[in-house]
Scaffold this motif. Structure first.
Motif, PDB file in Angstrom:
ATOM      1  N   ARG A 231      29.913  36.074  44.809  1.00  0.00           N
ATOM      2  CA  ARG A 231      29.552  37.483  44.834  1.00  0.00           C
ATOM      3  C   ARG A 231      29.055  37.872  46.228  1.00  0.00           C
ATOM      4  NH1 ARG A 231      25.600  36.979  39.729  1.00  0.00           N
ATOM      5  NH2 ARG A 231      25.376  34.957  40.767  1.00  0.00           N
TER       6      ARG A 231
ATOM      7  N   ASP B 186      32.739  46.398  42.896  1.00  0.00           N
ATOM      8  CA  ASP B 186      32.032  45.334  43.624  1.00  0.00           C
ATOM      9  C   ASP B 186      33.015  44.460  44.390  1.00  0.00           C
ATOM     10  OD1 ASP B 186      29.595  46.142  42.739  1.00  0.00           O
ATOM     11  OD2 ASP B 186      29.234  44.434  41.402  1.00  0.00           O
TER      12      ASP B 186
ATOM     13  N   ILE C  91      28.945  34.422  36.935  1.00  0.00           N
ATOM     14  CA  ILE C  91      28.771  35.347  38.053  1.00  0.00           C
ATOM     15  C   ILE C  91      29.028  36.806  37.655  1.00  0.00           C
ATOM     16  CG2 ILE C  91      29.422  33.567  39.706  1.00  0.00           C
ATOM     17  CD1 ILE C  91      32.067  35.171  40.093  1.00  0.00           C
TER      18      ILE C  91
ATOM     19  N   VAL D  46      27.828  42.299  37.484  1.00  0.00           N
ATOM     20  CA  VAL D  46      29.006  42.861  38.142  1.00  0.00           C
ATOM     21  C   VAL D  46      29.168  44.337  37.785  1.00  0.00           C
ATOM     22  CG1 VAL D  46      30.669  42.334  36.312  1.00  0.00           C
ATOM     23  CG2 VAL D  46      31.434  42.425  38.690  1.00  0.00           C
TER      24      VAL D  46
ATOM     25  N   ILE E 236      34.034  40.755  45.411  1.00  0.00           N
ATOM     26  CA  ILE E 236      33.889  39.342  45.046  1.00  0.00           C
ATOM     27  C   ILE E 236      34.891  38.563  45.887  1.00  0.00           C
ATOM     28  CG2 ILE E 236      34.251  37.597  43.258  1.00  0.00           C
ATOM     29  CD1 ILE E 236      33.113  39.384  41.221  1.00  0.00           C
TER      30      ILE E 236
END
Length: 232
Positions: free
Chosen positions: A91, A46, A38, A42, A48
């Motif tokens: 995400r 961000d 994932i 990124v 998450i």
């Protein structure tokens, strides 16, 4: 925003004190590993979901860091994580993402204690009791609930001071989320469906306006509905 469909499970490899002296309290920095899948797109800053919505503060190919503020530690079960703890990861959604789960903010409303785990053929029924029992008014049978960032369907609800709710984990889901490995007494993060909050506020505003601010009519109507439900 998230869908509640967990992409992978990661591992907490380290926990370090977070310098939050400017805000008057301490927090924790978590390093999450085993999550290369994932991290291909990124970026710093961000969002998450790590059992709850957190912000990426550092990353490399196979790991990333997030900071957990004191308020988040108070409201969630993230403070109980230790090295080697497993966490659900997702995400934030993109514009073209299919909404296979439901609208999840990643903002935890309360934690719930796992009261029982009951096998049902190859599924597991989890019974949970929220610390803030008042949120049960937002939880309905067949409605959405988010547990540790995972979108699940409510199968049963019991209201009242000793109330609880249940969800069922099918075999596939048991392999994909950390909640399936929890035992009686463990805690989970709970986020209720935000739509329920908007509906409640809208109804309150409507009746407050039409009844001149007198909410007794709404209270009587809700009381009558509850009484009829309990008689069944």
């Amino acid at each position: 925003m998230f869908t509640g469909l967990v992409e992978t499970m990661g591992t907490v490899s380290s926990l370090e004190p977070l310098d939050t002296s400017a805000s008057g309290g301490g927090g924790t920095s978590l390093t999450i590993t085993d999550c290369e899948d994932i991290l291909s797109d990124v970026n710093l800053g961000d969002s998450i979901s790590v059992n709850a919505c957190l912000t990426v503060t550092a990353f490399e190919k196979g790991w990333f860091k997030v900071g957990v503020a004191p308020e988040t530690l108070r409201r969630t079960n993230l403070g109980s994580l230790t090295e080697a703890s497993r966490v659900n990861l997702e995400r934030a959604v993109k514009g073209e993402t299919r909404m296979g789960g439901h609208i999840v903010q990643g903002h935890v409303d309360t934690i719930a204690k796992l009261l029982a785990v009951t096998p049902d053929e190859n599924s597991l029924v989890l019974r949970l009791q929220p610390r803030d029992i008042t949120i049960l008014r937002y939880i309905v049978e067949k409605g959405f609930i988010t547990l540790d960032g995972a979108s699940l369907t409510v199968t049963q609800v019991k209201d009242g001071e000793d109330g609880w709710f249940e969800v069922m984990l099918i075999a596939y889901t048991q392999e994909k989320i950390v909640t399936a490995a929890k035992v009686v007494g463990d805690s989970v993060n709970v986020e209720i469906d935000v739509v329920a909050k908007y509906v409640e506020k809208g109804i309150e505003a409507y009746f407050a306006g039409t009844a001149g601010g007198n909410m007794s009519f709404l209270e009587k109507m809700v009381g009558r509905i509850v009484d009829e439900k309990l008689k069944r």
